[in-house]
Each structure stands twice: as C-alpha cells, then as structure tokens.
Design an enzyme around this catalytic site. Structure first.
Site, mmCIF file in Angstrom:
data_model
loop_
_atom_site.group_PDB
_atom_site.id
_atom_site.type_symbol
_atom_site.label_atom_id
_atom_site.label_comp_id
_atom_site.label_asym_id
_atom_site.label_seq_id
_atom_site.Cartn_x
_atom_site.Cartn_y
_atom_site.Cartn_z
ATOM 1 N N GLU A 88 0.823 -1.202 0.000
ATOM 2 C CA GLU A 88 0.000 0.000 0.000
ATOM 3 C C GLU A 88 0.862 1.259 0.000
ATOM 4 O OE1 GLU A 88 -4.094 -1.517 1.975
ATOM 5 O OE2 GLU A 88 -2.607 -0.743 3.353
ATOM 6 N N CYS A 108 6.318 -6.793 7.435
ATOM 7 C CA CYS A 108 7.428 -6.336 8.272
ATOM 8 C C CYS A 108 7.743 -7.408 9.313
ATOM 9 C CB CYS A 108 7.059 -5.034 8.979
ATOM 10 S SG CYS A 108 8.421 -4.372 9.956
ATOM 11 N N GLY A 161 6.689 -1.835 6.357
ATOM 12 C CA GLY A 161 8.069 -2.307 6.381
ATOM 13 C C GLY A 161 9.028 -1.471 7.199
ATOM 14 N N SER A 193 11.501 6.839 8.563
ATOM 15 C CA SER A 193 11.121 6.454 9.924
ATOM 16 C C SER A 193 11.603 5.027 10.207
ATOM 17 C CB SER A 193 9.596 6.518 10.051
ATOM 18 O OG SER A 193 9.191 6.039 11.299
ATOM 19 N N SER A 215 10.891 5.599 15.868
ATOM 20 C CA SER A 215 9.711 5.130 16.595
ATOM 21 C C SER A 215 10.150 4.713 17.985
ATOM 22 C CB SER A 215 9.094 3.940 15.859
ATOM 23 O OG SER A 215 8.615 4.359 14.614
ATOM 24 N N LEU A 216 9.924 5.601 18.942
ATOM 25 C CA LEU A 216 10.399 5.353 20.307
ATOM 26 C C LEU A 216 9.303 4.667 21.129
ATOM 27 C CD1 LEU A 216 13.032 6.033 21.884
ATOM 28 C CD2 LEU A 216 11.818 8.015 22.809
ATOM 29 N N ASN A 287 -3.967 4.358 16.071
ATOM 30 C CA ASN A 287 -5.027 4.032 15.110
ATOM 31 C C ASN A 287 -5.411 2.575 15.275
ATOM 32 O OD1 ASN A 287 -5.002 6.603 13.793
ATOM 33 N ND2 ASN A 287 -3.057 6.001 12.855
ATOM 34 N N CYS A 330 -1.198 5.687 9.818
ATOM 35 C CA CYS A 330 -0.024 4.958 10.302
ATOM 36 C C CYS A 330 -0.423 3.682 11.022
ATOM 37 C CB CYS A 330 0.724 5.803 11.317
ATOM 38 S SG CYS A 330 1.727 7.031 10.566
HETATM 39 N N1 SAH Z 1 8.918 0.607 10.304
HETATM 40 C C1 SAH Z 1 9.094 1.990 10.433
HETATM 41 C C2 SAH Z 1 8.260 2.799 9.457
HETATM 42 C C3 SAH Z 1 6.856 2.312 9.202
HETATM 43 S S1 SAH Z 1 5.757 2.459 10.563
HETATM 44 C C4 SAH Z 1 8.854 2.428 11.866
HETATM 45 O O1 SAH Z 1 8.375 1.630 12.643
HETATM 46 O O2 SAH Z 1 9.208 3.560 12.188
HETATM 47 C C5 SAH Z 1 5.420 4.208 10.562
HETATM 48 C C6 SAH Z 1 4.946 4.753 11.900
HETATM 49 O O3 SAH Z 1 3.639 4.259 12.220
HETATM 50 C C7 SAH Z 1 5.820 4.349 13.076
HETATM 51 O O4 SAH Z 1 6.117 5.432 13.916
HETATM 52 C C8 SAH Z 1 4.940 3.355 13.794
HETATM 53 O O5 SAH Z 1 5.320 3.197 15.107
HETATM 54 C C9 SAH Z 1 3.589 3.955 13.590
HETATM 55 N N2 SAH Z 1 2.488 3.044 13.890
HETATM 56 C C10 SAH Z 1 2.476 1.704 13.809
HETATM 57 N N3 SAH Z 1 1.269 1.218 14.167
HETATM 58 C C11 SAH Z 1 0.499 2.278 14.491
HETATM 59 C C12 SAH Z 1 -0.868 2.418 14.892
HETATM 60 N N4 SAH Z 1 -1.661 1.383 15.046
HETATM 61 N N5 SAH Z 1 -1.331 3.670 15.132
HETATM 62 C C13 SAH Z 1 -0.534 4.760 14.926
HETATM 63 N N6 SAH Z 1 0.747 4.684 14.522
HETATM 64 C C14 SAH Z 1 1.257 3.456 14.299
HETATM 65 FE FE1 SF4 Z 2 7.370 -2.795 11.276
HETATM 66 FE FE2 SF4 Z 2 7.248 -0.158 11.741
HETATM 67 FE FE3 SF4 Z 2 5.058 -1.708 11.986
HETATM 68 FE FE4 SF4 Z 2 7.021 -1.926 13.778
HETATM 69 S S1 SF4 Z 2 5.743 -0.118 13.390
HETATM 70 S S2 SF4 Z 2 5.954 -3.631 12.782
HETATM 71 S S3 SF4 Z 2 8.796 -1.610 12.482
HETATM 72 S S4 SF4 Z 2 6.165 -1.295 10.109
#
Ligand code: SAH
Ligand code: SF4
Length: 342
Positions: A88, A108, A161, A193, A215-216, A287, A330
C-alpha cells in the site's frame, strides 16, 4: 527494470553498451521527470537506442488494484507487484504540501504489537523499482507530470516495512527520486522512519541526508520491549547513544497507548531519557485495526503529556492522522486484499 538501477549503475551499463554518458541523463530525465513509460516516447534519443533499450529493458509500473479515497482527501493505493504480492501507498494532500507515504517491504518482520503491518508478518524486501514506482504511479494517477499544483513535495518512508532492513534499495530509490529538474524532491523533504535498527543506523547516521524519525513509543526498556520486541535486541541505551552522535534534529515518534505509556511518570522518565539529544517529539494517536489489543489515550491525557514535555523545553506536537476512514493511517496498512476497508 531500468528503474532498478542507480545512476552510477546505469552509467556503467551504458558504457558497456558503448553509449555516451549524456544518454544516461536523457533517459533518467524522461523516466523520472516526465513520467515516460515507453522508450519510444523519448524523442531526443535515436531510434536505434530506443530499440536497444526496448529489447533489453522495461519501465516498471505495478498494477493499481484499488484506490480508496478518504473524506479528508487522502488516497490509498493498493498495488499488485509482479509476484502478486500487494503493498500500500498513501497520498496525503495538504494546503501547502503533498506528501506520499511509501512502503519499503512486503509486510514487516519487526512485529511491533500495535502495528497491523507487523501483525501480518514479513514476506520480502521491495526492489528499487518497486519503491520508486510507488511515487511514479501516484504521479501518473494524479496526472501531476504536467500540472504543478499536484506535485508531490514530500516523501515519508512510513508505509509498510522497516526501511533500515532494506536500506540498500531504499537508499538508491530515494537518490533516484531526486533526479530531474522539475520533479525532484530535495532530501530536506524526505523523512525516513525507523524502529531503530542499531547496527544499520550506526553505519549510516554520519552521512544521513534525510529527516530522521525514530519510533520510540516508550520511556524505558521494560515498556518498549513489551510493545516492540526489537528492543530486546537493540535496547534504548544503544539506540540513544547513536542518536547522541547525530547533530541534526531527530523526531521521536511516541504512540499514545492508554494505560501503557501515557502517565505523568512516563512523561517525566521520557524527558530524562532524551536529555542532551536535539529532538522533537511527535505524539501519535493510536489508530485502531481489527484484532488490536490497545486503545488510544484520551485527548486530555495526550494534551497533559504534551504540556509536561513542552514545559521541560522539548517541542512536542500531536500528530493528526489522515485517512483513518480508509485504513490509510499509520500502522493500519496491510497487504491482505480481503481485509481492506473501502
Ligand atoms: N517501520 C518503520 C516505518 C513504518 S511504521 C517504523 O516503525 O518507524 C510508521 C509509523 O507508524 C511508526 O512510527 C509506527 O510506530 C507507527 N504506527 C504503527 N502502528 C500504528 C498504529 N496502530 N497507530 C498509529 N501509529 C502506528
Ligand atoms: Fe514494522 Fe514499523 Fe510496523 Fe514496527 S511499526 S511492525 S517496524 S512497520
């Protein structure tokens, strides 16, 4: 498959075909700046070269299986790759900028507990052409090769990913997307990210040209490991030590999960943790997706958290999610066709 090559690789290739280097620039200009899908559209190259290129190469586009449009204007594209895997890509129009959120892998492997992409597991890395073509296909769709107002101004590698697990390809793709005079996107407008893949980050951080988002999501190892299993391999100390060596601003993404990481104590711990790092914090509303086990903190709680951070001198913003109604926000992206909500 021509989209798979970096500029340097293409120069080598043209050399081996005994073609001059300026031809490389011409071809790249057609492909990345004008959106050409056929070598025969490249009017300033000879018929002979058009034929040679056409015999050996093609200009890739994935199939658009479905587009979903949100009430806020966000468009989500479900794309089918040559091996039938799907990914996507999301286009997010705003008043002053148009952002595209691209995927770096099919699925991922990191498996964060709050993420729908991670929940569905890992299939494979995307190739360079599969990464760049996400941008090109959105430009085709918007017919933005000609109209200036629909230009993509920003790229965020925040789709499906973990980009640092596919850094070679992501890096070439981002460089290629800067080719061209009119359509190019500067590194200042590109954000990568990552969940914090320490060995890769430590190798690339000194020459990292893009905006870095990490992503902390937690103020300590205990909470982070419970929601992000990767933290057991690359704990906060190691991750933040690398961040301390970086002299540009880092954005830390912090998901607000009710009862997990959103207390006053958590905010205070977070402030201490990030001491000495040039950073800002994006507080992200969780989300929801079918099957998740979390709930988002209340808006009051998020605002209280933000005030504590701001008072300490850390800039904290609350990120509003776009495209939630079409599961384009996200963490909501996944590739199983049947689960997509229209
Ligand atoms: N793998 C990378 C980039 C893709 S995820 C990463 O983890 O940074 C992009 C962002 O979406 C990240 O900050 C992730 O933590 C956030 N994310 C993942 N699941 C989410 C959710 N259910 N609600 C809001 N943000 C989310
Ligand atoms: Fe992968 Fe980023 Fe989702 Fe964590 S938040 S599972 S690293 S896509």
């Amino acid at each position: 498959m021509i989209l798979n090559y970096s500029k340097e690789q293409l120069i080598d290739l043209f050399k081996s075909l005994k073609l001059p280097q300026f031809r490389v620039n011409q071809v790249l200009e057609w492909v990345y700046n004008k959106g050409c899908k056929s070598f025969y559209e490249m009017t300033n190259i000879s018929r002979e070269l058009q034929e040679t290129l056409n015999k050996n190469y093609y200009i890739y586009r994935p199939n658009i299986i479905k587009t979903s449009k949100s009430i806020d204007g966000t468009i989500k594209f479900l794309l089918e790759l040559q091996d039938k895997n799907t990914i996507e890509t999301v286009f997010i129009p705003e008043t002053n900028r148009n952002t595209i959120c691209i995927s770096s892998q099919v699925g991922c492997a990191v498996g964060c507990k709050f993420c729908n992409t991670g929940y569905n597991g890992f299939k494979r890395n995307l190739t360079v052409e599969e990464i760049v073509s996400q941008v090109l296909i959105v430009k085709d769709y918007l017919n933005s090769w000609k109209t200036k107002d629909k230009f993509i101004t920003n790229i965020v590698v925040m789709g499906m990913g973990e980009p640092l697990f596919n850094w070679n390809n992501v890096n070439i793709a981002l460089e290629n997307l800067q080719i061209g005079k009119m359509q190019s996107i500067s590194p200042k407008h590109i954000t990568v990210s990552t969940s914090g893949i320490v060995p890769v980050l430590s190798k690339i951080i000194n020459k990292f040209n893009y905006n870095l988002a990490i992503s902390l999501h937690a103020p300590n190892d205990e909470i982070r490991s419970s929601i992000m299993p990767i933290n057991k391999f690359y704990p906060l100390k190691d991750l933040l030590n690398i961040c301390r060596t970086y002299n540009k601003l880092i954005t830390f993404e912090y998901l607000m999960l009710s009862g997990i990481n959103d207390s006053e104590k958590d905010a205070k711990q977070l402030i201490k943790l990030l001491h000495g790092i040039k950073c800002k914090i994006n507080l992200i509303k969780f989300n929801s997706w079918e099957g998740d086990v979390f709930s988002c903190s209340s808006i009051d709680k998020i605002k209280d958290f933000q005030i504590l951070l701001n008072k300490s001198g850390i800039i904290a913003t609350i990120r509003c999610s776009r495209g939630q109604d079409i599961m384009a926000a996200c963490g909501q992206l996944q590739s199983q066709n049947g689960l997509i909500i229209k």
